[in-house]
Design a protein around this motif. Sequence first.
Motif, short mmCIF file in Angstrom:
data_model
loop_
_atom_site.label_atom_id
_atom_site.label_comp_id
_atom_site.label_asym_id
_atom_site.label_seq_id
_atom_site.Cartn_x
_atom_site.Cartn_y
_atom_site.Cartn_z
N GLN A 95 -1.84 -0.53 -6.35
CA GLN A 95 -1.17 -0.72 -5.08
C GLN A 95 -0.24 -1.93 -5.11
OE1 GLN A 95 -2.35 -3.16 -2.42
NE2 GLN A 95 -0.91 -2.46 -0.89
N THR B 222 3.00 -0.82 -6.74
CA THR B 222 3.87 0.04 -5.94
C THR B 222 4.66 -0.74 -4.90
OG1 THR B 222 2.13 0.56 -4.33
CG2 THR B 222 2.31 2.00 -6.25
N LEU B 223 4.16 -1.92 -4.52
CA LEU B 223 4.83 -2.70 -3.48
C LEU B 223 5.77 -3.76 -4.03
CD1 LEU B 223 1.81 -3.15 -1.05
CD2 LEU B 223 3.70 -1.53 -0.85
N MET C 119 2.97 -9.13 5.07
CA MET C 119 3.97 -8.09 4.85
C MET C 119 4.44 -7.44 6.15
SD MET C 119 2.50 -6.23 1.42
CE MET C 119 3.99 -5.26 1.25
N HIS D 90 4.59 0.23 8.72
CA HIS D 90 3.71 0.21 7.54
C HIS D 90 2.58 1.22 7.70
CE1 HIS D 90 5.79 -3.40 6.25
NE2 HIS D 90 5.05 -3.43 5.14
N ARG E 169 0.98 2.14 1.63
CA ARG E 169 1.63 3.15 0.80
C ARG E 169 3.05 3.35 1.30
NH1 ARG E 169 -1.56 8.68 1.46
NH2 ARG E 169 0.07 9.27 -0.01
N ASP E 170 3.96 3.63 0.35
CA ASP E 170 5.36 3.82 0.73
C ASP E 170 5.85 5.24 0.50
OD1 ASP E 170 5.51 3.92 -2.00
OD2 ASP E 170 6.92 2.25 -2.23
#
Length: 308
Positions: A95, A98-99, A248, A274, A297-298
């Motif tokens: 994770q 991914t960010l 974030m 988000h 998650r994006d």
Amino acid sequence: MMDMFEDRSASPMLIAQQMEAFDDPDWIYELKMDGFRCLAYIDKDLVDFRNKRNMQVLFKFPELAGICKNVKGRCILDGEVVVLAGGVPDFYRLQKRTLLTDRFKIELEADRFPASFVAFDCIYQDSQELIWEPLMKRKEALSKLVDENDRIAVSRFIEAQGRQLYQAADMRKLEGVVAKRKDSPYYMGKRTKDWIKFKRMADEDYVVAGYIQKGRHTYSLILSKYRNGALVYKGHVTSGVTKDAVDMLQFSGKNPFALLPMGNEGAVWVKPDHVCVVEYMPNLQNSLRQPVFKGFRDDVLPKEVRVE
């Protein structure tokens, strides 16, 4: 005629439901990876990873750019990117990757905790769509395509004995098992009961509406989902929430709910942009029992997170 490889028009088949483990000779069973779902478009000197929203994501995993050398021919593979720690998938490390957006930090993490791609399906090979072929034929094609190494592997499966594999996963505290009907085609972009998951823990996506600071280092995220275009309050999660996660979020100062839910008088409201994953113990009331924040998650848009 459209070519799904050239057009990058494929979309992943989705799991429709979660059930208790069962045995059935017409099904196969494989471990559910705690990973990042991707379709991999692979050709000679080409690797193009696409997430569920069809966004390119290879730049987040540069160590996987060379897996084309281990794949024979032009194909589209379905699978998951995983980061292993101690031989098991580490969702936290994944994770974090991914960010990240800074190239230097991405490459640093790639050196420290390299990712791998675990392929479990092949939906296109040498200009031929395989989506209407039965699963076992696609599995056979996949096994012949890939020469495994540390960066790419093929998911193993067993036949008939779903309970046994689930018990093994449970003992090792792995995420769970996916059951797949042997004769099932690949329904792109659709949820189907031809794929079923057995999980130790249930998980759901939520839109973060705000947070409450409960202590010097303790935060609780306020969870929500969309119903008829409006956000609906769905509870809180505290376990697993870090200051980095809270940092974030972007302050909005506006309560997004029609009514202020009780216990949220001291909330800091944020922009609902988000999406987070929350894991919890399944129960008959469908409430969040022992919820744990797994990360953001994006690959899912907030508007896609709806009350079922």
